[in-house]
Design an enzyme around this catalytic site. Structure first.
Site, short mmCIF file in Angstrom:
data_model
loop_
_atom_site.label_atom_id
_atom_site.label_comp_id
_atom_site.label_asym_id
_atom_site.label_seq_id
_atom_site.Cartn_x
_atom_site.Cartn_y
_atom_site.Cartn_z
CE1 TYR A 51 -4.11 -1.92 0.43
CE2 TYR A 51 -2.64 -3.36 1.66
CZ TYR A 51 -3.84 -3.14 1.00
OH TYR A 51 -4.77 -4.15 0.93
CB SER A 52 4.40 1.74 -0.91
OG SER A 52 5.30 2.81 -1.09
#
Length: 299
Positions: free
Chosen positions: A69-70
């Site tokens: 989820y960067s």
């Protein structure tokens, strides 16, 4: 190749004062540094970190690192699309390979980023020269310019110093949510004497103070500026949230008409409301909260 003017930002980003009874009752002013409006694709500190690194890459492909989820992976993929640079994202979690991509990684892929999944043990050792070389070799990115996880290196820290400079004379305390600490390191260096920076880590572990100091030492030669961390508001770790945090963020949105990103910004604002109630700030203090991101659509 797309013109570099596609990375032209809105600078300085707007500074918006909001009336909020949770601060007003203690004689505090809350200002929002709207870095979420700095660029439509490279939001906030991602622009400030990535532009110096894309310049240093000098046309070479980019490779970088992040979790599933960067925000940093998405921003790097967008920068590659805008500049016509190939990008590779090394993603933590070999078990994710072959599974349907979550919306965040799907956006990376849509922007042209090649995704290379590695096991978590290897990922933890990615800064070791031999491990890094092996990752780059297996990812087919041996000739790429390496941007570290979160984009935090000396070039990025020096780029983030301008954020502090933009806030000189506007606030007594400048608060920011922290992942790798690079933005805090640069921000604190850009403030003047009498101002202080407050970092709110979104990861648990208590390791960030040493990382921020090391980043400052590499970028500026020494620990620089007045800064501190409050480690209490990570809500379980990176990308972890709770119903309480969601309710808080929704309430803030309703009060102020501002979409609140949950991974970083909600934790920062929650922390500031808590600190205000605890009496952590003297009456008359002006607090600038840096809004570093916008909510990412999950569908």
């Amino acid at each position: 190749m797309t013109s570099p003017t596609t990375l032209t930002p809105r600078l300085p980003s707007p500074l918006q004062e909001v009336g909020d009874e949770r601060f007003d009752r203690y004689g505090l002013r809350l200002l929002l540094k709207r870095d979420d409006l700095i660029h439509p694709d490279l939001i906030g500190n991602k622009w400030r970190k990535l532009v110096p690194n894309t310049e240093a890459a000098n046309g070479r492909p980019l490779v970088t690192f992040g979790g599933a989820y960067s925000n940093h992976l998405r921003a790097t993929a967008a920068a590659g699309r805008l500049l016509g640079l190939p990008t590779t994202g090394v993603v933590r979690g070999q078990e994710l390979a072959g599974r349907p991509l979550n919306p965040s990684l799907a956006r990376c892929a849509a922007d042209g980023m090649r995704l290379h999944f590695v096991d978590r043990s290897t990922y933890r050792r990615k800064t070791e020269p031999e491990t890094l070389a092996a990752i780059l070799r297996t990812a087919g990115a041996e000739e790429a310019y390496v941007v570290p996880e979160g984009g935090s290196n000396s070039a990025a820290v020096r780029g983030c110093r301008a954020l502090g400079e933009e806030l000189r004379g506007h606030a007594d305390v400048v608060a920011i949510a922290c992942g790798t600490g690079g933005t805090l390191a640069g921000l604190a260096a850009g403030l003047t004497a009498g101002q202080r920076a407050l970092g709110v880590p979104v990861l648990k572990g208590g390791f960030l103070e040493g990382d921020v100091q090391a980043l400052q030492e590499r970028a500026f030669g020494a620990r620089t500026g007045s800064w501190s961390l409050d480690e209490r508001f990570h809500f379980g770790g990176y990308a972890r949230t709770t119903p309480e945090l969601h309710a808080f963020a929704k309430d803030f949105e309703d009060r102020h008409g501002l979409p609140v990103e949950r991974v970083y910004v909600a934790k920062l604002l929650y922390g500031l409301v808590t600190l205000a109630a605890e009496g952590a700030f003297t009456r008359g203090t002006a607090i600038a909260a840096v809004v570093t991101g916008r909510p990412f659509p999950e569908g």
